[in-house]
Structure formats: structure tokens, C-alpha cells
Design a protein around this motif. Structure first.
Motif: not given
Length: 118
Positions: A18-40
Motif C-alpha cells: 500500500l502507499r499512504l499519502s499525507c497532504v499538509a497545510s497551515g505551516f512551513n512544510f518545507r522546513g518540517a521534519v515529518m513522521n509516520w506513526i501508527r496505533q494498533a
């Protein structure tokens, strides 16, 4: 206001992708560290993968290393998670999150459900 919208989850068979996507807005995305987290089901939040602001360096938890790939497109304000060779233990709600690398406390979206059947 930080907004993160995940998509791409679904039901997949053992060993599938599967390929997940996450579209971001409202902040400086270019300057942001991003994570994927999960909850089983019945468990707490777990960090899965993170990527530096420029997208050049990616990091993974031991449980997904070699199977998942995180990437970041600063032109599209989007972070991706390519998940291959899925296992039943990957079943969880997946969230993208803005914040420190490997953190699970940053703002996150509504999540997308990934279910792996055997």
C-alpha cells in the motif's frame, strides 16, 4: 492551523503493498521534519518512520526497516509511506505527524486504517 490529511489505507493480503499519502497545510512544510506513526488495536502510538525537512534522510523503526519507505515532496506539501511485504502485525491506524524525529506527540491527522489479512 496545522492540517494533515492522510489517505491510501485499506484492506490488503499478507505480503501485499500500500502507499499512504499525507497532504499538509497551515505551516512551513518545507522546513518540517515529518513522521509516520501508527496505533494498533488496543495499543499505544508507535513511531514508524521519519524524514528530515529536505527529504534527504529517512529513518525507520526496526519493525518496518527494509519494508517501508518514507518520502517527502516539498513541492506538493505531501509525505508518503510506501509499505511493501505487509504483515498482519502492520494492521493499525496510520497517522502522519509534524514534529521532532521519532516523536509521537506532535500534531497529527485523522489517520487512515490499514488492515492486513492472512
Amino acid at each position: 492551523e496545522v492540517q494533515l490529511v492522510e489517505s491510501g489505507g485499506g484492506l490488503v493480503q499478507l505480503g501485499g503493498s500500500l502507499r499512504l499519502s499525507c497532504v499538509a497545510s497551515g505551516f512551513n512544510f518545507r522546513g518540517a521534519v515529518m513522521n509516520w506513526i501508527r496505533q494498533a488495536p488496543g495499543k499505544g502510538l508507535r513511531w514508524v518512520a521519519g524524514i528530515t525537512s529536505n527529504g534527504y534522510n529517512a529513518y525507520y523503526s526496526d519493525s518496518v526497516k527494509g519494508r517501508f519507505t518514507i518520502s517527502k515532496d516539498n513541492e506538493k506539501n505531501t509525505v508518503y509511506l510506501q509499505m511493501d511485504n505487509l504483515k498482519t502485525e502492520d494492521t493499525a491506524i496510520y497517522y502522519c505527524s509534524k514534529g521532532d524525529l521519532a516523536s509521537v506527540t506532535g500534531p497529527r491527522g485523522q489517520g487512515t486504517q490499514v488492515s492486513v489479512s492472512s
